[in-house]
Design an enzyme around this catalytic site. Structure first.
Site, PDB file in Angstrom:
ATOM      1  N   GLY A  72      56.901  33.598 -42.765  1.00 51.65           N
ATOM      2  CA  GLY A  72      57.164  34.760 -41.915  1.00 51.65           C
ATOM      3  C   GLY A  72      58.386  35.561 -42.307  1.00 51.65           C
ATOM      4  O   GLY A  72      59.060  36.136 -41.450  1.00 51.65           O
ATOM      5  N   ASN A 100      62.834  42.135 -53.415  1.00 50.39           N
ATOM      6  CA  ASN A 100      61.565  42.159 -52.693  1.00 50.39           C
ATOM      7  C   ASN A 100      61.821  42.577 -51.256  1.00 50.39           C
ATOM      8  O   ASN A 100      62.667  42.002 -50.572  1.00 50.39           O
ATOM      9  CB  ASN A 100      60.921  40.773 -52.746  1.00 50.39           C
ATOM     10  CG  ASN A 100      59.589  40.712 -52.027  1.00 50.39           C
ATOM     11  OD1 ASN A 100      59.536  40.658 -50.810  1.00 50.39           O
ATOM     12  ND2 ASN A 100      58.514  40.700 -52.796  1.00 50.39           N
ATOM     13  N   ASN A 128      56.749  44.639 -50.633  1.00 48.94           N
ATOM     14  CA  ASN A 128      55.792  43.648 -50.163  1.00 48.94           C
ATOM     15  C   ASN A 128      54.974  44.227 -49.010  1.00 48.94           C
ATOM     16  O   ASN A 128      55.392  44.192 -47.864  1.00 48.94           O
ATOM     17  CB  ASN A 128      56.517  42.380 -49.721  1.00 48.94           C
ATOM     18  CG  ASN A 128      55.551  41.290 -49.286  1.00 48.94           C
ATOM     19  OD1 ASN A 128      54.334  41.455 -49.346  1.00 48.94           O
ATOM     20  ND2 ASN A 128      56.089  40.178 -48.835  1.00 48.94           N
ATOM     21  N   CYS A 131      52.114  40.629 -47.304  1.00 53.62           N
ATOM     22  CA  CYS A 131      52.382  39.331 -46.690  1.00 53.62           C
ATOM     23  C   CYS A 131      51.401  39.078 -45.547  1.00 53.62           C
ATOM     24  O   CYS A 131      51.331  39.866 -44.601  1.00 53.62           O
ATOM     25  CB  CYS A 131      53.819  39.268 -46.165  1.00 53.62           C
ATOM     26  SG  CYS A 131      54.209  37.687 -45.380  1.00 53.62           S
ATOM     27  N   ILE A 192      48.690  38.752 -57.604  1.00 57.74           N
ATOM     28  CA  ILE A 192      48.288  38.938 -56.219  1.00 57.74           C
ATOM     29  C   ILE A 192      49.206  38.136 -55.294  1.00 57.74           C
ATOM     30  O   ILE A 192      49.807  37.150 -55.723  1.00 57.74           O
ATOM     31  CB  ILE A 192      46.832  38.499 -55.981  1.00 57.74           C
ATOM     32  CG1 ILE A 192      46.646  37.036 -56.352  1.00 57.74           C
ATOM     33  CG2 ILE A 192      45.866  39.405 -56.733  1.00 57.74           C
ATOM     34  CD1 ILE A 192      45.284  36.441 -56.057  1.00 57.74           C
ATOM     35  N   GLY A 218      48.912  28.596 -55.345  1.00 61.76           N
ATOM     36  CA  GLY A 218      48.797  27.428 -56.204  1.00 61.76           C
ATOM     37  C   GLY A 218      47.645  27.553 -57.178  1.00 61.76           C
ATOM     38  O   GLY A 218      46.922  28.562 -57.199  1.00 61.76           O
ATOM     39  N   GLY A 266      55.111  31.183 -58.832  1.00 62.00           N
ATOM     40  CA  GLY A 266      55.470  30.926 -57.450  1.00 62.00           C
ATOM     41  C   GLY A 266      55.438  29.476 -57.047  1.00 62.00           C
ATOM     42  O   GLY A 266      56.420  28.750 -57.161  1.00 62.00           O
TER      43      GLY A 266
END
Length: 306
Positions: A72, A100, A128, A131, A192, A218, A266
Site C-alpha cells: 500500500g 518512483n 506509478n 499499483c 509490468i 516473481g 524486483g
C-alpha cells in the site's frame, strides 16, 4: 567481457540492471551486502506527497513461484524522503537513481514530482499509475488511456527530467495505454507491475491478506511480462524498461530480446539480497558464451520474426 553499457533518457548506465521500486528500499540499505555502485541505476521506494502507513497487516502471502503483496505504498512522504533518505543515498551512491512516484489524484503526483525533479541524485522519474494495492489513484489511473495520458501530461509539465510511466498488466489492451502515455509526453515506459491475485486460509476461508487482494510478482509472471514488453516495444518509439519475474541473467537477456532497453529486478531481491550483482555477472557470462560483444545488439532481436 561483453559491453553492458546502455543509455536511456536521463540514465547513462554501466549495465541495464535496475532494482525495482518497493524491493530495494532507498538503496543505501543494501550497502551492507555489496557496493551498490555496481548497479546500472535503481528505482527508489514509491514516494507519495504525504506519509503513508500502508495497508493493514498481514500484507504478504507466498504463492507458487512468486509473492503476493499489498503493502500500500508505505513511505515517509516526499519531504522526509528528500530530507533524510536521499541524503543517506548520496553518501554511498554516485550514480543517478529513479524516483518512483505514487498518488491518490493528479495533483498529488504533480506536487510530488515537482519536489523530486529538483534533486541532483535523481536522473529520471517513474510514474506509478499501476499499483493494485491502493484504493485511490494507482491502478485506477493506469487502466484508462485518457486518465493515464492526463496524469502523464500534468506531471511532464512541472518537471525538468525524463519521465517513465509504469504500466499495469491488469488491462485488456496494454498497447493502448502505452501509446496514450507516449503521446502525452512520456520519455519511456516501465512494465509490468504486479498482477492482481489472492490467497485463502483453507481452514477459516478468509483471505490471507487483510486487503483481500494483492499484487503477484516473481518467476510465475515472467512469460506474461515478456509478451507485454514484446507487444509494447514494437508499438511505441520510446524505450521500455522490462520487469516481471526476472531472477537470472538469462531472464534479463530474454527480456531485452523481447524489446526492453533495460530491466528491473524486483521479487528476486527479497529472496536473495545479492540478486542484482549476480544477474549482472550472469549476463556477462551468457553474452560471452553467445559471442555477443555489445548488449545493445540484442535489444528487440525477436522483432525480426513477424
Amino acid at each position: 567481457m561483453a559491453n553492458l553499457h546502455v543509455k536511456l533518457p536521463g540514465l547513462d548506465m554501466k549495465n541495464p540492471v535496475i532494482p525495482a521500486s518497493g524491493t530495494f528500499g532507498f538503496g543505501y540499505e543494501f550497502t551492507k551486502f555489496y557496493d551498490i555502485n555496481v548497479l546500472g541505476s535503481m528505482s527508489l521506494k514509491g514516494t507519495t506527497l504525504e506519509p503513508r502507513y500502508g495497508n493493514p497487516l498481514p500484507r504478504i502471502a507466498e504463492g507458487p513461484s512468486g509473492l503476493l503483496n499489498a503493502i500500500g505504498l508505505q513511505n515517509p512522504g516526499v519531504d522526509e524522503v528528500i530530507k533524510t533518505e536521499l541524503v543517506k543515498l548520496r553518501k554511498v551512491y554516485s550514480g543517478k537513481a529513479i524516483a518512483n512516484i505514487g498518488g491518490s489524484c493528479v495533483d498529488d503526483y504533480v506536487q510530488t514530482a515537482a519536489k523530486l525533479t529538483k534533486e541532483d541524485c535523481i536522473g529520471a522519474l517513474e510514474l506509478n499509475i499501476s499499483c493494485p494495492n491502493v484504493h485511490a489513484g494507482g491502478m485506477a489511473m493506469g487502466t484508462d488511456p485518457a486518465m493515464a495520458a492526463e496524469v502523464t501530461r500534468s506531471v511532464k509539465a512541472v518537471i525538468n527530467k525524463p519521465l517513465y510511466v509504469k504500466l499495469s498488466p491488469n488491462v485488456t489492451d496494454i498497447v493502448a495505454i502505452a501509446k496514450a502515455v507516449e503521446e502525452a509526453g512520456a520519455d519511456g515506459i516501465s512494465m509490468i507491475n504486479t498482477l492482481v491475485g489472492m490467497r485463502f486460509d483453507i481452514h477459516s476461508g478468509k483471505p490471507i491478506i487483510a486487503n483481500k487482494t494483492g499484487g503477484y510478482s516473481g518467476p510465475a509472471i515472467f512469460p506474461v511480462a515478456l509478451r507485454m514488453v514484446y507487444q509494447v516495444s514494437q508499438a511505441v518509439n520510446i524505450p521500455v524498461i522490462g520487469m516481471g519475474g526476472i531472477s537470472t541473467g538469462r531472464d534479463a537477456i530474454e527480456m531485452m530480446i523481447a524489446g526492453a532497453s533495460a530491466v528491473q529486478v524486483g521479487c528476486a531481491n527479497l529472496v536473495d539480497p545479492y540478486a542484482c550483482p549476480r544477474i549482472i555477472q550472469e549476463m556477462n557470462d551468457e553474452l560471452d558464451a553467445m559471442g555477443i560483444e555489445n548488449i545493445t545488439d540484442i535489444i528487440g532481436k525477436s522483432h525480426q520474426y513477424k
